[in-house]
Design a protein around this motif. Structure first.
Motif, PDB file in Angstrom:
ATOM      1  N   PRO A 166      84.324   4.868  20.805  1.00 31.32           N
ATOM      2  CA  PRO A 166      83.097   5.603  20.475  1.00 31.32           C
ATOM      3  C   PRO A 166      81.978   5.259  21.455  1.00 31.32           C
ATOM      4  O   PRO A 166      81.745   4.088  21.763  1.00 31.32           O
TER       5      PRO A 166
ATOM      6  N   ARG B  96      84.883  14.050  19.971  1.00 32.64           N
ATOM      7  CA  ARG B  96      85.863  13.462  19.057  1.00 32.64           C
ATOM      8  C   ARG B  96      86.716  14.529  18.383  1.00 32.64           C
ATOM      9  O   ARG B  96      87.937  14.388  18.251  1.00 32.64           O
TER      10      ARG B  96
ATOM     11  N   CYS C 156      83.136  10.490  22.613  1.00 33.02           N
ATOM     12  CA  CYS C 156      84.068   9.384  22.844  1.00 33.02           C
ATOM     13  C   CYS C 156      84.327   9.219  24.339  1.00 33.02           C
ATOM     14  O   CYS C 156      84.253  10.183  25.112  1.00 33.02           O
TER      15      CYS C 156
ATOM     16  N   SER D  68      90.750   5.614  23.074  1.00 36.21           N
ATOM     17  CA  SER D  68      89.507   6.322  22.765  1.00 36.21           C
ATOM     18  C   SER D  68      88.522   5.336  22.149  1.00 36.21           C
ATOM     19  O   SER D  68      88.861   4.642  21.185  1.00 36.21           O
TER      20      SER D  68
ATOM     21  N   ARG E 188      91.888  10.041  17.789  1.00 34.53           N
ATOM     22  CA  ARG E 188      90.519   9.956  17.286  1.00 34.53           C
ATOM     23  C   ARG E 188      90.207   8.540  16.823  1.00 34.53           C
ATOM     24  O   ARG E 188      90.929   7.973  16.002  1.00 34.53           O
TER      25      ARG E 188
END
Length: 739
Positions: A592, A507, A523, A590, A515
């Motif tokens: 997580p 990240r 990520c 992106s 981000r």
């Protein structure tokens, strides 16, 4: 010899007792005619001038009597003449003589007369500031008489509760040094009433070398009151303008040598301007507006301001400043002429416009939700029918190529159902079904279907890193990749390349714009890039706005990228876009990543339907003939005993006619004449142990309380597969409850 007459002081009539020959000639009357006549009969002017002096002489002792001189304008043969009259007091008589004034003496007499009657106060003092003489204007202002003032130091009068002691001390020091002075101060009259005066005093020296002061006093009480009222009014106005949320500009016209307006200078601004421009008042005052903000020239504001000054007509409009300029936003402007300039009232409408756009967006989304809800039930019923029919074909056809085609049909119905669900979720902001998902597997099927539909002139390059697991709704992941790749394909115009890459990144190594909101260290980064036409900068600002599209009306609705943005945000991710016209566009998503221990379950590991469910008695109730036929056939093909009803009114009779045989009821939610909840309650009232599953083509969540009250064991959202139904029934019934 000077003309002279002697007057008797025996009575108030002042009778003439003697007269000189020159007086007789001057008055044009024989001496015998003058003797015995009262002074007023001889000369009214002399009587009026001498009368007050006699009163003063009467109050003095004989030894204090002095010769007095006074100017008099007296009528005589040939016209009025200016005279100097000399009074010589004697024990019983008064000798009065006179001589005609020369020109200089007349001027001095006229000046004295003017000083006496002017409204401003004039005072004469000696070198110590002791009063020698003052006019009526001075006595009227201070309230003292001439007799009370003569012999008094003026410094003694410059005192009062609120008189400035430092200024009074400065005046006394000037008098001591023989210096002139000017001042304004608060003084008090004889009655103790305050008044404001402006005093100017200058020293001078007479022919004999004696020093004196001549002072002029002007009552400025009314002037000060007006000034204080104006100051208070200006303070109130300044406070009002300062507190105003409107930005207020005062601009003065800047003219060239020919008198033409070439610019406007900042004269003043309020605090709202400082906030609007991000500059202080000191930075703006005196600067030219076109120099600081060239947009005033390019956008035509300068010409409008100039027209207001030249015509005097006010100007009002609304306008938008683009985001890349200072003070961007929506504004309402009022421009008015003030002197040789303008005052501009700028009201920031950005919040109002944003709120209005949000309200319009809300209405459009609500309309979309109603539209989606209206078509979802019927559309999902069609998809479910196609899916069940495809399953039957797949079970009966052995040709591998045909099997693959039928599998694609079945998979497409499921995917289409997910798309309907996404539209409903986007419009209604409903909850998503989140579970651990492997991104490469979630994307692979969708990309394979897209690849099959690509023309030969479009190259699709795919590179997916394996085993990247995220907490996600699989249907939304499929729609995300489908929308992005479809958007890229449309940008190519039938020829070019698309690159799809999925990789793992730290990240902190990502640019700030990429981000995700979730601060998980690792990520998954998906990029979809094309070498198509690109997107103009102005359109990029609105690319994710609902209903915004750069495509023709027949090619796009403006919802695709809005749904993508909604999906990414719901998964605590981040989406960004870069583009260059005629070079191409790249979308970057992106998400997580989950911990390695929380990976998704392999579909191959999912529990297969229990064989113990074979021969299960099922009551199928749906008003859609396609569902009844296709799902009924699929269940029968799976070995179940199926009783179908397209009319909910006969379902209770069917259940009653087959006691103990029917263990499961599949009931549609929306049917004519009744609802699935009402029918479920009736069926369970007749057979309390009946397992009821609700089928619905609408993704609208049902209230748990309503489901419990009707005895609903499970809600199945169309389209679903017969295998999914078998699995759900296996979980609900278990081997021990199967028939």
């Amino acid at each position: 010899m000077r003309p002279a007459i002697r007057l008797s002081l025996a009575n108030d009539s002042l009778e003439c007792v003697a007269a000189s020959a020159s007086a007789s000639r001057w008055l044009g009357c024989a001496r015998e005619e003058l003797i015995g006549r009262p002074l007023r009969a001889i000369s009214r002017e002399l009587a009026e001038a001498i009368g007050p002096q006699l009163e003063a002489l009467a109050r003095r002792e004989p030894e204090d009597l002095q010769v007095l001189e006074l100017p008099v304008s007296m009528a005589a043969p040939g016209g009025a003449r200016e005279l100097r009259v000399v009074l010589v007091p004697e024990p019983d008589t008064l000798l009065v003589s006179w001589a005609e004034l020369e020109q200089s003496e007349r001027q001095r007499a006229l000046m004295l007369e003017s000083m006496t009657h002017t409204k401003h106060g004039i005072v004469l003092t000696d070198a110590r500031g002791v009063t020698l003489w003052c006019n009526q204007g001075f006595t009227k202002t201070c309230g003292y008489t001439l007799e009370e003032l003569v012999g008094t130091r003026l410094g003694q009068l410059l005192q009062g509760p609120d008189t400035d002691p430092l200024e009074a001390a400065r005046i006394r020091e000037c008098v001591r040094r023989g210096a002139g002075f000017e001042t304004e101060l608060l003084n008090y009259d004889k009655a103790g009433e305050p008044y404001w005066v402006r005093i100017e005093a200058e020293p001078f020296v007479d022919r004999d070398g004696e020093r004196y002061f001549l002072g002029i006093q002007v009552d400025i009480t009314a002037e000060r009151e007006r000034a204080e009222a104006l100051t208070a009014s200006e303070a109130r106005l300044r406070a009002t303008l300062t507190a105003s949320k409107d930005a207020i500009y005062w601009l003065e016209a800047a003219r060239d040598a020919s008198g033409e307006i070439e610019d406007f200078e900042f004269i003043d601004v309020n605090e709202a301007v400082e906030a609007e421009l991000g500059m202080t008042r000191a930075q703006l005052i005196g600067e030219r507006i076109n120099v600081l903000f060239p947009i005033n020239l390019s956008a035509g504001f300068f010409e409008r301001y100039k027209a207001v000054v030249e015509t005097g007509e006010s100007y009002r409009n609304e306008y938008e400043i683009p985001r890349d300029a200072a003070a961007s936003g929506y504004y309402q402007q009022l421009v008015m002429k003030i002197g040789d300039g303008v005052v501009i009232f700028n009201r920031n409408l950005t919040e109002d416009r944003t709120r209005e756009m949000a309200q319009r967006q809300s209405l459009r989304m609500a309309a979309l939700g109603r539209l989606a809800s209206g078509i979802a039930h019927d559309f999902n019923n069609v998809l479910a029918g196609i899916g069940f029919s495809a399953e039957l074909l797949q079970a009966r056809v052995e040709d591998p190529e045909s099997q693959a085609i039928i599998a694609s049909i079945a998979q497409s119905t499921i995917r289409a159902g997910h798309f309907v669900k996404q539209v409903l979720m986007f419009a209604r902001r409903t909850e998503r079904d989140l579970a651990p998902q492997l991104l490469d597997e979630a994307f692979a099927d969708s990309l394979a279907m897209i690849a099959r539909s690509m023309p030969a002139t479009v190259e699709l390059h795919i590179e997916l890193a394996p085993r990247l697991c995220v907490m996600a709704d699989v249907g939304q992941l499929e729609q995300l990749i489908t929308n992005l790749v479809t958007n890229a394909r449309q940008a190519l115009g039938g020829r070019g390349g698309i690159w799809v890459e999925l990789r793992e990144r730290c990240r902190d190594a990502l640019p700030e714009s990429q981000r995700p909101a979730d601060e998980t260290e690792r990520c998954a980064v998906l990029s979809v890039r094309d070498d198509g036409s690109g997107i103009e900068q102005g359109a990029l600002e609105h690319i994710f706005d609902p209903f915004f599209t750069t495509k023709p009306a027949e090619e796009g609705t403006g919802l695709g990228l809005s749904i993508v943005h909604s999906i990414v945000e719901a998964h605590r991710g981040r989406i960004s876009v870069t583009s260059q016209v005629d070079v191409g566009t790249e979308f970057t998503v992106s998400l997580p990543l989950m911990a390695a221990s929380a990976e998704a379950q392999d579909p191959a590991e999912a529990a297969e339907p229990s064989a113990a469910l074979d021969g299960l008695g099922v009551l199928l109730v749906d008003d859609d003939e396609l569902i009844v036929e296709s799902l009924g056939a699929a269940l029968e093909f799976a070995g179940h005993r199926v009783h179908v009803c397209s009319d909910p009114a006969c379902a209770v009779d069917v259940l009653r006619d087959h006691p103990g045989e029917i263990r499961v009821a599949l009931v549609d939610l929306n049917m004519p004449g009744t609802t699935g909840l009402e029918l479920a309650a009736q069926l369970r009232a007749q057979q309390p142990g009946l397992v009821v599953c609700m089928m619905t083509g609408d993704w609208t969540p049902l209230e748990e309380e309503d489901l419990r009250a009707a005895g609903i064991a499970k809600v199945l959202t169309k389209p679903f597969t017969s295998k999914e139904l078998q699995r759900e029934l296996g979980e609900l019934l278990g081997p021990e409850r199967a028939v």
